[in-house]
Design a protein around this motif. Sequence first.
Motif, PDB file in Angstrom:
ATOM      1  N   LEU A  35       0.800  -1.237   0.000  1.00 32.74           N
ATOM      2  CA  LEU A  35       0.000   0.000   0.000  1.00 32.74           C
ATOM      3  C   LEU A  35       0.824   1.274   0.000  1.00 32.74           C
ATOM      4  O   LEU A  35       0.308   2.342  -0.309  1.00 32.74           O
ATOM      5  CB  LEU A  35      -0.959   0.000   1.199  1.00 32.74           C
ATOM      6  CG  LEU A  35      -1.986  -1.124   1.193  1.00 32.74           C
ATOM      7  CD1 LEU A  35      -2.812  -1.092   2.457  1.00 32.74           C
ATOM      8  CD2 LEU A  35      -2.870  -1.042  -0.029  1.00 32.74           C
ATOM      9  N   ASN A  95     -12.584  -2.165  -2.574  1.00 31.34           N
ATOM     10  CA  ASN A  95     -11.352  -1.472  -2.966  1.00 31.34           C
ATOM     11  C   ASN A  95     -10.864  -1.934  -4.332  1.00 31.34           C
ATOM     12  O   ASN A  95     -10.429  -1.118  -5.148  1.00 31.34           O
ATOM     13  CB  ASN A  95     -10.261  -1.671  -1.914  1.00 31.34           C
ATOM     14  CG  ASN A  95     -10.525  -0.871  -0.671  1.00 31.34           C
ATOM     15  OD1 ASN A  95     -11.300   0.088  -0.671  1.00 31.34           O
ATOM     16  ND2 ASN A  95      -9.900  -1.258   0.423  1.00 31.34           N
ATOM     17  N   TRP A 102      -5.200  -1.305  -6.563  1.00 24.79           N
ATOM     18  CA  TRP A 102      -5.359  -2.040  -5.307  1.00 24.79           C
ATOM     19  C   TRP A 102      -4.890  -3.471  -5.552  1.00 24.79           C
ATOM     20  O   TRP A 102      -5.346  -4.122  -6.484  1.00 24.79           O
ATOM     21  CB  TRP A 102      -6.814  -2.033  -4.839  1.00 24.79           C
ATOM     22  CG  TRP A 102      -6.983  -2.689  -3.508  1.00 24.79           C
ATOM     23  CD1 TRP A 102      -7.308  -3.992  -3.271  1.00 24.79           C
ATOM     24  CD2 TRP A 102      -6.789  -2.093  -2.235  1.00 24.79           C
ATOM     25  NE1 TRP A 102      -7.336  -4.241  -1.935  1.00 24.79           N
ATOM     26  CE2 TRP A 102      -7.025  -3.087  -1.264  1.00 24.79           C
ATOM     27  CE3 TRP A 102      -6.437  -0.812  -1.805  1.00 24.79           C
ATOM     28  CZ2 TRP A 102      -6.930  -2.845   0.097  1.00 24.79           C
ATOM     29  CZ3 TRP A 102      -6.353  -0.575  -0.449  1.00 24.79           C
ATOM     30  CH2 TRP A 102      -6.591  -1.582   0.485  1.00 24.79           C
TER      31      TRP A 102
END
Length: 136
Positions: A35, A95, A102
Amino acid sequence: MTRMLVAYAATLIVFCCCDFVWLGWVAKDYYQSQLGGLLLAQPNWAAAGTFYVLYAAGIVIFCIAPALDAASLGKAALLGALLGGLAYATYDLSNLATLRSWPMALSLVDIAWGAFVTAVAASAGYQSTKLIGAAA
């Protein structure tokens, strides 16, 4: 009522401890690598606290209460795994559907973690309630 408070307290403690170890040490580098810049330097503790308080209540209502009615640890674990898998899948698949880049691998790991940790927390809440009830 006392029975449900014991279930709630045990569930909340076990879930939080497991999740803090997972997010803080075990998988911290993995989430960071997946991330990167999306992560805050420090979590939003108000949002995190609200999640933990509400999610533990959901585990008690949807997993532990039916398992206590059936007197079945297996039912607590199974319902916990189902709730956890569904709840975490809701987050991760949303997401995947809406956010650029993602990671699919992260979603799979996160959904598996949600199923596992919720099953563990539901089982612990169930067992604690049975132990306290047996001692009373």
